[in-house]
Design a protein around this motif. Structure first.
Motif, PDB file in Angstrom:
ATOM      1  N   GLY A   1       0.972  -1.175  -0.030  1.00 52.16           N
ATOM      2  CA  GLY A   1      -0.086  -0.136  -0.046  1.00 52.16           C
ATOM      3  C   GLY A   1       0.869   1.341  -0.214  1.00 52.16           C
ATOM      4  O   GLY A   1       2.114   1.152   0.396  1.00 52.16           O
ATOM      5  N   LEU A   2       0.176   2.349  -0.484  1.00 49.31           N
ATOM      6  CA  LEU A   2       0.986   3.693  -0.675  1.00 49.31           C
ATOM      7  C   LEU A   2      -0.076   4.890  -0.296  1.00 49.31           C
ATOM      8  O   LEU A   2      -0.924   4.828  -0.836  1.00 49.31           O
ATOM      9  CB  LEU A   2       1.519   4.027  -1.875  1.00 49.31           C
ATOM     10  CG  LEU A   2       2.074   5.254  -2.232  1.00 49.31           C
ATOM     11  CD1 LEU A   2       3.062   5.591  -1.174  1.00 49.31           C
ATOM     12  CD2 LEU A   2       2.564   5.315  -3.671  1.00 49.31           C
ATOM     13  N   THR A   3       0.365   5.606   1.038  1.00 42.89           N
ATOM     14  CA  THR A   3      -0.614   6.829   1.373  1.00 42.89           C
ATOM     15  C   THR A   3      -0.104   7.799   0.795  1.00 42.89           C
ATOM     16  O   THR A   3       1.240   8.273   1.151  1.00 42.89           O
ATOM     17  CB  THR A   3      -0.820   6.804   2.741  1.00 42.89           C
ATOM     18  OG1 THR A   3      -1.337   5.252   3.056  1.00 42.89           O
ATOM     19  CG2 THR A   3      -1.721   7.895   3.162  1.00 42.89           C
ATOM     20  N   ALA A   4      -0.640   8.729  -0.230  1.00 40.10           N
ATOM     21  CA  ALA A   4      -0.037   9.640  -0.863  1.00 40.10           C
ATOM     22  C   ALA A   4      -0.379  11.171  -0.283  1.00 40.10           C
ATOM     23  O   ALA A   4      -1.303  11.358   0.341  1.00 40.10           O
ATOM     24  CB  ALA A   4      -0.163   9.826  -2.322  1.00 40.10           C
ATOM     25  N   ASP A   5       0.666  11.997  -0.166  1.00 38.62           N
ATOM     26  CA  ASP A   5       0.438  13.585   0.142  1.00 38.62           C
ATOM     27  C   ASP A   5      -0.039  13.576   1.631  1.00 38.62           C
ATOM     28  O   ASP A   5      -1.084  14.332   1.941  1.00 38.62           O
ATOM     29  CB  ASP A   5      -0.606  14.140  -0.696  1.00 38.62           C
ATOM     30  CG  ASP A   5      -0.029  14.611  -2.139  1.00 38.62           C
ATOM     31  OD1 ASP A   5       1.078  14.450  -2.353  1.00 38.62           O
ATOM     32  OD2 ASP A   5      -0.746  15.253  -2.942  1.00 38.62           O
ATOM     33  N   CYS A   6       0.732  12.728   2.437  1.00 39.73           N
ATOM     34  CA  CYS A   6       0.169  12.761   3.846  1.00 39.73           C
ATOM     35  C   CYS A   6       0.672  14.187   4.546  1.00 39.73           C
ATOM     36  O   CYS A   6       1.507  14.957   4.310  1.00 39.73           O
ATOM     37  CB  CYS A   6       1.032  11.824   4.623  1.00 39.73           C
ATOM     38  SG  CYS A   6       0.702  10.164   3.992  1.00 39.73           S
ATOM     39  N   THR A   7      -0.246  14.600   5.639  1.00 45.17           N
ATOM     40  CA  THR A   7       0.093  15.851   6.185  1.00 45.17           C
ATOM     41  C   THR A   7       0.691  15.464   7.743  1.00 45.17           C
ATOM     42  O   THR A   7       0.812  16.494   8.492  1.00 45.17           O
ATOM     43  CB  THR A   7      -1.185  16.659   6.352  1.00 45.17           C
ATOM     44  OG1 THR A   7      -2.196  15.860   6.908  1.00 45.17           O
ATOM     45  CG2 THR A   7      -1.552  17.139   4.939  1.00 45.17           C
TER      46      THR A   7
END
Length: 367
Positions: A144-150
């Motif tokens: 999995g890949l979570t993009a543009d995390c804050t």
């Protein structure tokens, strides 16, 4: 009255869960991809080293820098610098085939490295290069890949909790990669604070072979032509930013933003609608789908301040908002609110600063 016993889970499911748990034990440590192009390390890499250090300390594991690039001094220097930002060790894949970024060669280098040393968490910058590489690596590794995390955290069971805006920025969602490793995430520049650089000697370095030659790569680099506009734009890392929105009404009035920025020695930016109208180039857009900035001073003229814009400016030390609408959302998070017509105020501010600030003084403000 006795309660009926709960049925035992199927043996197959229990065995699968046990096997998954044993498989996860092979994955340890936090990795940060150190992005470099033509001898220059992208600052987001050091920002991620700060976040990676915090995550690694919570997990009780090591923090590793991953440096991929051409054989030579620049790649070695990037690896050495990573120790000054908290790395415990550095992996280097150095080969002249890696002189220019190409998805095929960089993907092979990083996926082979992951398959060999098995990190638990892998972080990359959400730059043009980082986004391209992260997607290809995650697809190749079937993870999995979570993009543009804050925000990045580790929860009670030591899983990576990666938070990012969703539904157009109106909500924040936290995403977990429960059944696959490594847990991957990208973070945009300037979202995380830059850690303090501490001079340290070069630590443990592991060199890893690329395992491919030029003839194995379909894509060929014929020439390199730098983007002149982006080469002169330093919006994400500017100390002072002046930006305009639809409240300025026309492209001609947007020049008032540029004039004030010029007097202050600042960078200029805009909200998304101005890019959509073609008034300003996309590399000047600030917000969720644009740049994230953390300036000492941010002046927003004629910008309503929807949540999508707020995401990009929340890290500013001082936000000055100018708007005719006293109920504009930007006033909810601005430090100084000025309810007036920006078209009238901006020229007055420009003239006042021009009289009071010499070029030498403006340089001191920026520093």
């Amino acid at each position: 009255m006795s309660q009926p016993a709960k049925p035992a889970p199927p043996a197959g499911r229990a065995n699968a869960k046990k096997e998954l748990s044993e498989h996860f034990k092979q994955y340890k440590h936090v990795w940060v991809f150190v992005e470099q192009e033509r001898g220059h390390v992208h600052p987001v890499s050091w920002e991620l080293m700060g976040s990676g250090r915090r995550l690694a300390d919570k997990l009780g594991v090591e923090l590793a820098a991953v440096v991929i690039g051409p054989a030579g001094e620049a790649t070695s220097a990037a690896a050495a610098e990573s120790f000054c930002y908290g790395a415990d060790l550095a992996y280097i894949v150095a080969d002249d085939v890696l002189t220019d970024y190409r998805n095929e060669s960089y993907t092979k280098a990083l996926t082979d490295l992951v398959n060999t040393y098995k990190p638990e968490i892998l972080l990359l910058g959400a730059t043009t290069l980082g986004r391209d590489l992260a997607g290809a690596v995650a697809t190749t590794l079937l993870t999995g890949l979570t993009a543009d995390c804050t925000e990045l955290e580790v929860d009670a069971d030591n899983s990576l909790a990666a938070t990012r805006p969703t539904f157009g920025g109106s909500l924040l969602c936290t995403i977990y990669t429960l059944n696959f490793r490594p847990q991957m995430a990208t973070v945009r520049p300037r979202v995380m604070e830059m850690p303090e650089r501490v001079e340290k000697p070069v630590g443990r370095i592991i060199e890893f072979p690329l395992g491919m030659v030029e003839d194995d790569i379909v894509t060929k680099i014929l020439a390199f032509v730098p983007d002149r506009d982006k080469a002169t734009s330093n919006l994400a890392y500017a100390d002072i930013v002046v930006a305009g929105g639809m409240g300025l009404n026309s492209l001609e009035n947007f020049q008032l933003v540029r004039q004030l920025a010029g007097v202050l020695g600042a960078e200029y930016g805009c909200s998304r609608p101005l890019v959509q109208k073609g008034w300003v180039s996309a590399d000047r857009q600030i917000g969720q789908t644009g740049k994230t900035i953390r300036p000492k001073l941010y002046i927003a003229a004629g910008i309503s301040g929807a949540i999508q814009h707020r995401v990009g400016v929340d890290g500013a030390d001082l936000i000055v908002a100018i708007n005719t609408d006293k109920n504009a959302p930007i006033f909810d998070f601005a430090h100084l609110a000025i309810v007036t017509d920006a078209i009238r105020l901006l020229p007055a501010l420009t003239e006042a600063f021009r009289k009071r600030l010499s070029p030498h003084t403006r340089d001191r403000i920026a520093s």
